[in-house]
Design a protein around this motif. Structure first.
Motif, PDB file in Angstrom:
ATOM      1  N   ASN A 117       0.805  -1.231   0.000  1.00  0.00           N
ATOM      2  CA  ASN A 117       0.000   0.000   0.000  1.00  0.00           C
ATOM      3  C   ASN A 117       0.831   1.271   0.000  1.00  0.00           C
ATOM      4  O   ASN A 117       0.299   2.365  -0.112  1.00  0.00           O
ATOM      5  N   GLU A 118       2.139   1.119   0.181  1.00  0.00           N
ATOM      6  CA  GLU A 118       3.016   2.282   0.217  1.00  0.00           C
ATOM      7  C   GLU A 118       3.874   2.287  -1.053  1.00  0.00           C
ATOM      8  O   GLU A 118       4.131   1.241  -1.625  1.00  0.00           O
ATOM      9  N   PRO A 119       4.293   3.464  -1.470  1.00  0.00           N
ATOM     10  CA  PRO A 119       5.149   3.520  -2.681  1.00  0.00           C
ATOM     11  C   PRO A 119       6.594   3.123  -2.352  1.00  0.00           C
ATOM     12  O   PRO A 119       7.516   3.916  -2.468  1.00  0.00           O
ATOM     13  N   VAL A 120       6.762   1.887  -1.916  1.00  0.00           N
ATOM     14  CA  VAL A 120       8.103   1.403  -1.567  1.00  0.00           C
ATOM     15  C   VAL A 120       8.391   0.135  -2.366  1.00  0.00           C
ATOM     16  O   VAL A 120       7.480  -0.551  -2.804  1.00  0.00           O
ATOM     17  N   GLN A 121       9.666  -0.145  -2.516  1.00  0.00           N
ATOM     18  CA  GLN A 121      10.073  -1.408  -3.127  1.00  0.00           C
ATOM     19  C   GLN A 121      10.016  -2.498  -2.070  1.00  0.00           C
ATOM     20  O   GLN A 121      10.310  -2.250  -0.899  1.00  0.00           O
ATOM     21  N   SER A 122       9.644  -3.697  -2.492  1.00  0.00           N
ATOM     22  CA  SER A 122       9.702  -4.818  -1.551  1.00  0.00           C
ATOM     23  C   SER A 122      11.157  -4.994  -1.107  1.00  0.00           C
ATOM     24  O   SER A 122      12.089  -4.679  -1.852  1.00  0.00           O
ATOM     25  N   ARG A 123      11.335  -5.472   0.104  1.00  0.00           N
ATOM     26  CA  ARG A 123      12.700  -5.628   0.620  1.00  0.00           C
ATOM     27  C   ARG A 123      12.733  -6.823   1.565  1.00  0.00           C
ATOM     28  O   ARG A 123      11.916  -6.912   2.488  1.00  0.00           O
ATOM     29  N   PHE A 124      13.651  -7.721   1.328  1.00  0.00           N
ATOM     30  CA  PHE A 124      13.743  -8.942   2.130  1.00  0.00           C
ATOM     31  C   PHE A 124      15.172  -9.201   2.563  1.00  0.00           C
ATOM     32  O   PHE A 124      16.114  -8.962   1.807  1.00  0.00           O
ATOM     33  N   LYS A 125      15.314  -9.748   3.761  1.00  0.00           N
ATOM     34  CA  LYS A 125      16.582 -10.356   4.170  1.00  0.00           C
ATOM     35  C   LYS A 125      16.582 -11.777   3.638  1.00  0.00           C
ATOM     36  O   LYS A 125      15.563 -12.459   3.684  1.00  0.00           O
ATOM     37  N   VAL A 126      17.734 -12.238   3.180  1.00  0.00           N
ATOM     38  CA  VAL A 126      17.828 -13.537   2.530  1.00  0.00           C
ATOM     39  C   VAL A 126      18.544 -14.532   3.448  1.00  0.00           C
ATOM     40  O   VAL A 126      19.633 -14.232   3.950  1.00  0.00           O
ATOM     41  N   PHE A 127      17.904 -15.679   3.661  1.00  0.00           N
ATOM     42  CA  PHE A 127      18.513 -16.738   4.466  1.00  0.00           C
ATOM     43  C   PHE A 127      18.610 -18.023   3.658  1.00  0.00           C
ATOM     44  O   PHE A 127      17.588 -18.629   3.361  1.00  0.00           O
ATOM     45  N   PRO A 128      19.818 -18.431   3.295  1.00  0.00           N
ATOM     46  CA  PRO A 128      19.953 -19.703   2.574  1.00  0.00           C
ATOM     47  C   PRO A 128      19.559 -20.871   3.481  1.00  0.00           C
ATOM     48  O   PRO A 128      19.851 -20.860   4.681  1.00  0.00           O
ATOM     49  N   ARG A 129      18.869 -21.848   2.885  1.00  0.00           N
ATOM     50  CA  ARG A 129      18.492 -23.069   3.599  1.00  0.00           C
ATOM     51  C   ARG A 129      18.797 -24.248   2.700  1.00  0.00           C
ATOM     52  O   ARG A 129      17.913 -24.772   2.057  1.00  0.00           O
ATOM     53  N   GLY A 130      20.052 -24.633   2.626  1.00  0.00           N
ATOM     54  CA  GLY A 130      20.423 -25.719   1.728  1.00  0.00           C
ATOM     55  C   GLY A 130      20.129 -25.319   0.299  1.00  0.00           C
ATOM     56  O   GLY A 130      20.588 -24.285  -0.166  1.00  0.00           O
ATOM     57  N   GLU A 131      19.337 -26.146  -0.381  1.00  0.00           N
ATOM     58  CA  GLU A 131      18.996 -25.838  -1.770  1.00  0.00           C
ATOM     59  C   GLU A 131      17.900 -24.777  -1.856  1.00  0.00           C
ATOM     60  O   GLU A 131      17.535 -24.343  -2.936  1.00  0.00           O
ATOM     61  N   HIS A 132      17.332 -24.417  -0.728  1.00  0.00           N
ATOM     62  CA  HIS A 132      16.231 -23.462  -0.755  1.00  0.00           C
ATOM     63  C   HIS A 132      16.607 -22.181  -0.019  1.00  0.00           C
ATOM     64  O   HIS A 132      17.688 -22.057   0.532  1.00  0.00           O
ATOM     65  N   VAL A 133      15.659 -21.246  -0.006  1.00  0.00           N
ATOM     66  CA  VAL A 133      15.925 -19.923   0.528  1.00  0.00           C
ATOM     67  C   VAL A 133      14.709 -19.475   1.330  1.00  0.00           C
ATOM     68  O   VAL A 133      13.581 -19.728   0.932  1.00  0.00           O
ATOM     69  N   SER A 134      14.953 -18.835   2.460  1.00  0.00           N
ATOM     70  CA  SER A 134      13.865 -18.159   3.152  1.00  0.00           C
ATOM     71  C   SER A 134      14.091 -16.660   3.034  1.00  0.00           C
ATOM     72  O   SER A 134      15.231 -16.189   3.025  1.00  0.00           O
ATOM     73  N   LEU A 135      12.989 -15.927   2.960  1.00  0.00           N
ATOM     74  CA  LEU A 135      13.077 -14.475   2.873  1.00  0.00           C
ATOM     75  C   LEU A 135      12.279 -13.859   4.008  1.00  0.00           C
ATOM     76  O   LEU A 135      11.144 -14.247   4.252  1.00  0.00           O
TER      77      LEU A 135
END
Ligand SMILES: [Zn+2]
Length: 150
Positions: A117-135
């Motif tokens: 709802n705000e004029p902002v870019q999405s922003r995530f911290k990235v956590f590798p989890r083996g072959e996958h990723v959590s954000l």
């Protein structure tokens, strides 16, 4: 002739993304099609892999991607190998690498998140989890598995 050579030699010039976790090849294809809708793609799914059991592989003709685009793809293939092909030879080869943060690449899966709802870019911290990723979303602080991003 090695298995690897057989799998990458079919294109004259372009990029081969190898060692994509099984099942994520299609997501990579969708991403590439968004970035470059008319690019010619060849996809290998559930190919045998010494290290991974099975893997996916995507070949892209006449297309090299930017660092930002590599980051987007890394979300779905954090350990993938990029082979840059010219004149049927691998001229450059490197590992995809995950950034610490992703900005403006994928929207937050939480529909109540203020970032929608705000004029902002999405922003995530990235956590590798083996072959996958959590954000983890910077705004709503919720953590999401990569299966929620397409
Ligand atoms: Zn959020």
């Amino acid at each position: 002739m090695s298995e690897h050579k057989l799998q990458v030699e079919a294109i004259n010039r372009g990029t081969v993304i190898d060692h994509i976790p099984k099942g994520n090849g299609i997501k990579i294809v969708h991403r590439i099609q968004k970035l470059s809708p008319h690019v010619r793609l060849t996809v290998g799914l559930n190919l045998p892999s010494k290290d991974m059991g099975q893997k996916d592989l995507v070949k892209v003709d006449d297309w090299l991607f930017s660092e930002q685009q590599a980051y987007e793809l890394a979300l779905f293939a954090p350990d993938a190998t990029i082979n840059v092909i010219d004149n049927y030879e691998v001229v450059n080869k490197y590992k995809m690498s995950l950034p610490d943060t992703l900005e403006g690449v994928v929207p937050c899966p939480n529909s109540n998140c203020i970032s929608h709802n705000e004029p902002v870019q999405s922003r995530f911290k990235v956590f590798p989890r083996g072959e996958h990723v959590s954000l983890q979303c910077h705004y709503c602080e919720r953590t999401f598995n990569d299966s929620l991003f397409t």
